[in-house]
Structure formats: C-alpha cells, structure tokens
Design an enzyme around this catalytic site. Structure first.
Site, mmCIF file in Angstrom:
data_model
loop_
_atom_site.group_PDB
_atom_site.id
_atom_site.type_symbol
_atom_site.label_atom_id
_atom_site.label_comp_id
_atom_site.label_asym_id
_atom_site.label_seq_id
_atom_site.Cartn_x
_atom_site.Cartn_y
_atom_site.Cartn_z
ATOM 1 N N SER A 173 -7.999 -16.639 45.680
ATOM 2 C CA SER A 173 -7.738 -18.064 45.823
ATOM 3 C C SER A 173 -8.983 -18.735 46.380
ATOM 4 O O SER A 173 -10.023 -18.739 45.735
ATOM 5 C CB SER A 173 -6.505 -18.284 46.719
ATOM 6 O OG SER A 173 -6.195 -19.655 46.828
ATOM 7 N N HIS A 200 -5.916 -18.783 41.910
ATOM 8 C CA HIS A 200 -5.189 -20.035 42.118
ATOM 9 C C HIS A 200 -6.084 -21.199 41.698
ATOM 10 O O HIS A 200 -7.121 -21.449 42.325
ATOM 11 C CB HIS A 200 -4.801 -20.196 43.590
ATOM 12 C CG HIS A 200 -3.873 -19.132 44.084
ATOM 13 N ND1 HIS A 200 -3.659 -18.895 45.416
ATOM 14 C CD2 HIS A 200 -3.092 -18.242 43.421
ATOM 15 C CE1 HIS A 200 -2.778 -17.908 45.561
ATOM 16 N NE2 HIS A 200 -2.434 -17.498 44.361
#
Length: 359
Positions: A173, A200
């Site tokens: 992420s 992400h």
C-alpha cells in the site's frame, strides 16, 4: 529538540491558493508537521528552495503536476538537483492522464504520489486522503533522516523444507510503487512461476503502474484480466476497485478471477482475498510477500498461507515508508525473514528456483 522529534518541514506547490490554504490547514493541525513555504508554481518553489535558510529547507515537497508558468514535471528534475534534495511527492488528478503523469514523475525521481480527491468524495477533507497524505509525508521524511538500524532478523537462513513455490502473492500500500519497483528489478526475466500483486490504488492508476513495472527489465507486467491463464514469468496486477483471486481449472491450471465483492480492510483490491485464494488452491506451495503499507491488510491472508504450509516474507521496518502491513505480519510471528525490497526480490528468485534461502 532531538532530530527524531523535530517537525517535518514541508513545502507546498500548487497553483490554487484555495488548495494551498486547505493543505496547510490539514498538515498544520497535525502534530509534528510544519509548512515552511507555499508556492504557486514550480518557479516559485525553486526560488523558495534557494532562499530558505538551511534549517528551514523542506524535507518534503508536495508538488502539483498541472500548473502555469512552470509545471511540476518541469520543476521536478530541477528540485532534485539541489544539494540534499527533498523527497518529492506529486499530486495528480484522478484521471487516466493524471495517473500517467504520476507514473512518469516516479520514473523521473519523485518518491510517491497522492491522487487529488474530487469534491464528490469530500475533497481535501476526505479522511482517507488525509490519512494517506500524512502517512506519506511522515514516512518519506523519516526515510530522509539519519536512522539507527533497528535490531531484527534481517537475512535469515532456512531451507525450503518442501517443494518450490508454485505461485507468489505480493501485497502493498503506502510507499508500494517504489518498493515494488526495487523488488521487480531483482526478479529478472524467466521467473518459473506467476506473480500476483495487490497494490492499494484507485482505478485507472493500476494500469499505469503495471506499465511502469513492465518497463523495469523484470517479468512482464499487466493488469489482470478475468479468466486469463496465470503464466510463469508474468506479474498480474489487481485492477483498481477489483479484488484479484485465483481459480483452478479441471486440469489444474490457474486462472485469474476478478471480483466486485465487498471491500476488506476498507480496501478493494485487498491483499487478504488474493492470499486466501492462493492458499486454498496451492497449499504449501505459496510464497506470500508483504511490503510497506498502512493498516494490516494481508495479515489474515498470511495466516492462511502459513496454516497451509506456505512461506511468508515481509519488508523490514527501516526500508518501509509505513511499517503497518509488514509490521502486523512480523508481530504475528508469520514472517520467515524481514528484508528490504531489493533483497526480497533476490530471495523470491532464489526460492522459486528451488534453491532455498540465502544465508
């Protein structure tokens, strides 16, 4: 005040006075961040970098890409030529053009990007945007400061204790694009297994990230397509807003499946569904790798991989922009080793070749 406690110095560069003021409010109401300058274009940002006293020079520049007079892409290499250059985080619109510009900025030396939220999503006051922005500013500033090496397992030595992995699953992420780039460069061509990646990232940006990774000289990379065969030597990136899963055909071949299922850990795509599907299909022949990122997405999936007899690796704290996701896996005792991205890439290549771990 110690260096560790000193506020992070930030310079804002955006052609909108409203945006500059809003960003300054977001940052300065948080402890430990101080805005040391505001510029309306790249030329003003460069002038500020030259005029500020050394103690006031920014550690992080938040740089808009679309500005008059001098845009962000023109200013970026000039900022990076300065002595002790700051970490540059670029801000881009949530469009295909904005995604392409953000990836081009990463290739040109920016450390990270933040997609500007639209008014429909709450704008700059959106809590998710605020959390991401603050994490990236603090994380990259920490990476720029002298660090005391933290004790940890580092390069652990172990044998595979079983067959080589059949598939690799990677999750990341905050700070992920840079970590992925460093890892992918060490994988080389001809990897004997497929690699599934969940980063992400909003829809639209993942296609540009896949193109960026595809240019690095490692395995070929593209966004995954529903129903396509998962072939050795390829990286399959989860498209923004779709979970990436794996499914086995009657002959045992693996194919990609994209899902609109509910978000997990507030994310879609999420790492946990991908790793659970791999563990269910391949048992102990799964290698899971968790890179830098906020939260703990990937923890439940790594539990499933470990329970099935697979192996889990994670990025070390010193090299992570945010040690949330890899830290959760490490604290749970699931990671067989904690390594920087370059070493993780080498470790993956070694393990899938069936040669065990490097000492």
């Amino acid at each position: 005040m110690s260096l560790a406690a000193a506020p992070v110095r930030v310079l804002l560069c955006d052609d909108s006075a409203t945006v500059r003021a809003a960003l300054a409010r977001v940052l300065e109401q948080e402890g430990g961040i101080r805005v040391v300058g505001r510029a309306r274009d790249g030329r003003e940002a460069l002038a500020l970098l030259d005029s500020l006293p050394e103690a006031e020079r920014p550690e992080v520049v938040l740089l808009d890409l679309e500005m008059p007079v001098m845009d962000g892409m023109t200013a970026l290499p000039l900022i990076l030529r300065r002595h002790a250059p700051p970490a540059v985080i670029v801000a881009s619109s949530l469009t295909q053009r904005g995604a392409a510009a953000a990836m081009a900025a990463l290739r040109a030396g920016a450390v990270d990007y933040v997609p500007k939220p639209g008014a429909a999503g709450g704008g700059l006051a959106d809590p998710a945007f605020r959390a991401e922005l603050l994490a990236k500013i603090r994380g990259w500033a920490r990476m720029r400061r002298p660090q005391v090496p933290a004790p940890g397992p580092g390069r652990a030595a172990w044998g595979l204790g079983g067959p080589a992995p059949r598939v690799v699953g990677i999750g990341c992420s905050t700070g992920g694009p840079q970590a992925l780039s460093a890892l992918v460069r060490r994988l080389g061509r001809g990897l004997p297994v497929p690699v599934l990646v969940v980063q992400h990232m909003p829809a639209g940006f993942t296609a540009m990230l896949a193109d960026h990774l595809d240019r690095l000289g490692g395995p070929g990379c593209a966004e995954a397509r529903d129903g396509e065969a998962l072939r050795p030597g390829r990286l399959y990136l989860a498209p923004g807003d779709r979970h990436l899963l794996a499914e086995a055909l009657p002959d045992g071949a693996l194919v990609a499946r994209l899902s609109d299922g509910p978000a997990e850990n507030f994310c879609r795509p999420a790492v946990d569904p991908m790793l659970r599907s791999l563990a269910a299909l391949c048992g102990g022949r799964v290698l899971a790798v968790i890179l830098t990122g906020m939260g703990q997405d990937g923890l439940a999936g790594c539990r499933a991989v470990a329970a099935a007899g697979g192996t889990v690796l994670a990025q070390d704290e010193a090299s992570s922009v945010v040690w949330g996701m890899p830290g959760a896996v490490a604290r749970a005792g699931l990671a067989r080793a904690l390594l920087p991205p370059e070493a993780l890439g080498e470790q993956i290549a070694t393990m899938v070749a069936g040669r065990g771990a490097a000492a």
